[in-house]
Design a protein around this motif. Structure first.
Motif, PDB file in Angstrom:
ATOM      1  N   GLY A  17      35.807  90.810  45.175  1.00  0.00           N
ATOM      2  CA  GLY A  17      36.335  90.148  43.777  1.00  0.00           C
ATOM      3  C   GLY A  17      35.534  89.038  44.457  1.00  0.00           C
ATOM      4  N   VAL A  18      34.905  88.573  45.751  1.00  0.00           N
ATOM      5  CA  VAL A  18      34.073  87.143  45.986  1.00  0.00           C
ATOM      6  C   VAL A  18      33.697  87.089  44.905  1.00  0.00           C
ATOM      7  N   LEU A  19      33.054  85.424  44.943  1.00  0.00           N
ATOM      8  CA  LEU A  19      32.109  84.787  44.451  1.00  0.00           C
ATOM      9  C   LEU A  19      31.075  84.691  44.917  1.00  0.00           C
ATOM     10  N   PRO A  20      29.676  85.478  44.321  1.00  0.00           N
ATOM     11  CA  PRO A  20      28.371  85.764  45.832  1.00  0.00           C
ATOM     12  C   PRO A  20      28.123  84.100  46.117  1.00  0.00           C
ATOM     13  N   LEU A  21      27.773  83.346  44.733  1.00  0.00           N
ATOM     14  CA  LEU A  21      27.226  81.884  45.483  1.00  0.00           C
ATOM     15  C   LEU A  21      28.272  81.244  46.595  1.00  0.00           C
ATOM     16  N   GLU A  22      29.514  81.280  46.089  1.00  0.00           N
ATOM     17  CA  GLU A  22      30.641  80.569  47.330  1.00  0.00           C
ATOM     18  C   GLU A  22      30.199  81.199  49.092  1.00  0.00           C
ATOM     19  N   PHE A  23      30.281  82.780  48.603  1.00  0.00           N
ATOM     20  CA  PHE A  23      29.919  83.522  49.802  1.00  0.00           C
ATOM     21  C   PHE A  23      28.243  82.854  50.177  1.00  0.00           C
ATOM     22  N   GLY A  24      27.371  82.693  49.768  1.00  0.00           N
ATOM     23  CA  GLY A  24      26.026  82.261  50.087  1.00  0.00           C
ATOM     24  C   GLY A  24      26.354  81.128  50.704  1.00  0.00           C
ATOM     25  N   ILE A  25      27.264  79.813  50.381  1.00  0.00           N
ATOM     26  CA  ILE A  25      26.913  79.015  50.398  1.00  0.00           C
ATOM     27  C   ILE A  25      27.547  78.511  52.002  1.00  0.00           C
ATOM     28  N   TYR A  54      26.424  93.738  42.959  1.00  0.00           N
ATOM     29  CA  TYR A  54      26.430  93.050  44.303  1.00  0.00           C
ATOM     30  C   TYR A  54      27.217  94.346  45.396  1.00  0.00           C
ATOM     31  N   MET A  55      27.107  94.723  46.539  1.00  0.00           N
ATOM     32  CA  MET A  55      27.884  95.024  47.888  1.00  0.00           C
ATOM     33  C   MET A  55      27.753  94.339  49.174  1.00  0.00           C
ATOM     34  N   ILE A  56      28.364  93.857  49.139  1.00  0.00           N
ATOM     35  CA  ILE A  56      28.329  93.052  50.941  1.00  0.00           C
ATOM     36  C   ILE A  56      29.688  93.989  52.368  1.00  0.00           C
ATOM     37  N   THR A  57      28.668  94.207  52.732  1.00  0.00           N
ATOM     38  CA  THR A  57      29.207  94.590  54.227  1.00  0.00           C
ATOM     39  C   THR A  57      29.556  93.856  55.441  1.00  0.00           C
ATOM     40  N   THR A  58      30.055  93.995  56.029  1.00  0.00           N
ATOM     41  CA  THR A  58      30.625  93.318  56.918  1.00  0.00           C
ATOM     42  C   THR A  58      30.693  93.235  57.959  1.00  0.00           C
ATOM     43  N   ASP A  59      30.123  92.369  59.301  1.00  0.00           N
ATOM     44  CA  ASP A  59      30.280  92.837  60.703  1.00  0.00           C
ATOM     45  C   ASP A  59      31.587  93.409  61.438  1.00  0.00           C
ATOM     46  N   SER A  60      32.468  92.110  60.966  1.00  0.00           N
ATOM     47  CA  SER A  60      34.028  93.077  61.592  1.00  0.00           C
ATOM     48  C   SER A  60      35.002  93.297  60.575  1.00  0.00           C
ATOM     49  N   THR A  70      36.518  77.912  63.298  1.00  0.00           N
ATOM     50  CA  THR A  70      36.572  78.198  62.103  1.00  0.00           C
ATOM     51  C   THR A  70      36.802  79.666  61.214  1.00  0.00           C
ATOM     52  N   VAL A  71      37.508  79.630  59.991  1.00  0.00           N
ATOM     53  CA  VAL A  71      37.522  80.478  58.778  1.00  0.00           C
ATOM     54  C   VAL A  71      37.536  80.083  58.204  1.00  0.00           C
ATOM     55  N   ILE A  72      36.544  80.429  56.702  1.00  0.00           N
ATOM     56  CA  ILE A  72      36.218  79.471  55.700  1.00  0.00           C
ATOM     57  C   ILE A  72      36.128  81.302  55.252  1.00  0.00           C
ATOM     58  N   ILE A  73      36.559  80.844  53.406  1.00  0.00           N
ATOM     59  CA  ILE A  73      37.500  82.274  52.354  1.00  0.00           C
ATOM     60  C   ILE A  73      36.611  81.437  51.698  1.00  0.00           C
ATOM     61  N   PRO A  74      35.548  82.646  51.437  1.00  0.00           N
ATOM     62  CA  PRO A  74      34.842  81.711  49.410  1.00  0.00           C
ATOM     63  C   PRO A  74      35.832  81.952  49.052  1.00  0.00           C
ATOM     64  N   GLY A  75      35.752  81.780  47.477  1.00  0.00           N
ATOM     65  CA  GLY A  75      36.477  81.828  46.088  1.00  0.00           C
ATOM     66  C   GLY A  75      36.378  82.892  45.998  1.00  0.00           C
ATOM     67  N   TYR A  76      37.474  83.364  45.286  1.00  0.00           N
ATOM     68  CA  TYR A  76      37.616  85.381  44.583  1.00  0.00           C
ATOM     69  C   TYR A  76      37.431  85.162  42.998  1.00  0.00           C
ATOM     70  N   GLU A  77      36.958  85.622  42.114  1.00  0.00           N
ATOM     71  CA  GLU A  77      37.481  85.895  40.707  1.00  0.00           C
ATOM     72  C   GLU A  77      39.137  86.136  40.468  1.00  0.00           C
ATOM     73  N   GLY A 162      31.927  73.151  47.676  1.00  0.00           N
ATOM     74  CA  GLY A 162      32.020  73.930  48.856  1.00  0.00           C
ATOM     75  C   GLY A 162      30.713  73.507  49.934  1.00  0.00           C
ATOM     76  N   VAL A 163      29.530  73.094  48.814  1.00  0.00           N
ATOM     77  CA  VAL A 163      28.352  72.618  49.957  1.00  0.00           C
ATOM     78  C   VAL A 163      29.097  71.364  50.879  1.00  0.00           C
ATOM     79  N   ASP A 164      29.153  70.274  50.265  1.00  0.00           N
ATOM     80  CA  ASP A 164      29.919  69.313  50.227  1.00  0.00           C
ATOM     81  C   ASP A 164      30.696  69.326  51.214  1.00  0.00           C
ATOM     82  N   LEU A 165      31.850  70.426  51.129  1.00  0.00           N
ATOM     83  CA  LEU A 165      32.882  70.415  52.056  1.00  0.00           C
ATOM     84  C   LEU A 165      32.176  71.258  53.223  1.00  0.00           C
TER      85      LEU A 165
END
Length: 332
Positions: A17-25, A54-60, A70-77, A162-165
């Motif tokens: 349920g990742v929010l795509p905008l936060e993921f894209g940031i 949308y569908m996100i395929t991951t590298d790992s 650094t581990v970044i976790i985007p928001g989710y629904e 999220g951009v600010d951070l």
């Protein structure tokens, strides 16, 4: 943790349920920086992460968290959804070995589920702040912050915060010049400090009762007038003590605190939609002299009236077709 003398690995952890905008940031900001190595990962058992359209395929899988700086976790629904045991364990292990953990928006909930925010200051989107506080009372929830940098764990409010951070992380890692350069590419403000408030729709709380609704309506229509608790009690045909008790029962705050919030809300509206001078705004809202208006904005919003206007006026005009120069009436 490795320093930026070598490639700094940023792992973006994608949850269901990742929010795509936060993921894209996160991916755009760090995927374009040559001194960072970006990897997108998810729970090994989750498969491709799906969302509306949308569908996100991951590298790992989660093994990326064992090497990430650094581990970044985007928001989710769905903030009520519990993360898997594997995700919680991987985040705890990453933190224990010294990785920097970063949440954007509602991802503060997964850090909270892992117990990593206990006893710490943190923030999330203002709409979810009360829920975060109720579910995790050991967290020092700071709902009016754009982001909170607590050293090895950082949390932000939603979307643009999220951009600010992320820009703040680049500023910490590589300096102001690098952060400003990335901000220009993003057409984003080069620096909004974390202490600046989230700009919620209105400061004054919604009422849960109606017995004093006529009084509150009258107060909104007479913001420019001076008010005292005794005057308000007489208008409500109640004793001072009864009026104060009922007002707090219905709004969660006192009449005078509610009045200040209402005055600031009106001032924000005028700053967003007009070029009315601050002196006049102070007069028609009851906030007083320009110095008092500035003090109220700094105390409640973490910015100045002019800073607020600069941020919102152009956007409001484009959206609504207004022109500068309109004046408010003397009745707020």
């Amino acid at each position: 943790m490795r320093t930026l003398d070598s490639r700094h690995t940023v792992a973006v952890l994608v949850l269901p349920g990742v929010l795509p905008l936060e993921f894209g940031i996160a991916t755009q900001i760090f995927g374009m920086e040559p001194q960072y190595e970006l990897v997108v990962c998810a729970d090994d058992q989750a498969g491709p992460v799906l969302g509306p359209g949308y569908m996100i395929t991951t590298d790992s899988g989660l093994e990326a968290l064992t090497i990430a700086d650094t581990v970044i976790i985007p928001g989710y629904e769905d903030v009520d959804a519990r993360p898997s045991v594997q995700v919680v364990d991987a985040l705890r292990a990453a933190h224990a070995r010294g990785a920097r953990l970063v949440s954007i928006c509602t991802a503060a909930f997964v850090l909270a589920e892992a117990g990593l925010l206990d006893g710490r200051p943190a923030t999330t989107h203002w709409q979810n702040a009360d829920q975060l506080r109720r579910r995790f009372p050991k967290i020092d929830v700071q709902p009016d912050r754009l982001y909170v940098d607590d050293g090895d764990i950082l949390t932000s409010a939603g979307v643009t915060a999220g951009v600010d951070l992320c820009l703040h992380l680049i500023r910490v890692d590589k300096g102001a010049t690098a952060a400003n350069t990335r901000a220009r590419v993003l057409v984003a403000p080069p620096q909004r400090v974390g202490g600046q408030s989230q700009f919620i729709e209105q400061l004054r709380p919604e009422a849960s009762g109606e017995s004093l609704a006529p009084l509150r309506t009258w107060m909104l229509g007479n913001l420019a007038r001076p008010h005292t608790v005794d005057d308000l009690a007489r208008r409500a045909h109640m004793s001072r003590r009864t009026m104060l008790r009922r007002f707090r029962e219905e709004t969660g705050t006192s009449p005078m605190a509610w009045l200040v919030d209402a005055r600031i809300d009106k001032a924000r509206q005028l700053l967003e939609t007009t070029d009315t001078p601050i002196e006049r705004i102070g007069r028609v809202t009851g906030l007083g002299a320009p110095a008092s208006v500035r003090a109220a904005f700094h105390r409640h919003l973490g910015t100045s009236p002019q800073g607020y206007r600069d941020m919102f006026l152009h956007r409001a005009m484009v959206a609504s077709g207004l022109r500068t120069g309109s004046e408010p009436s003397d009745v707020a």
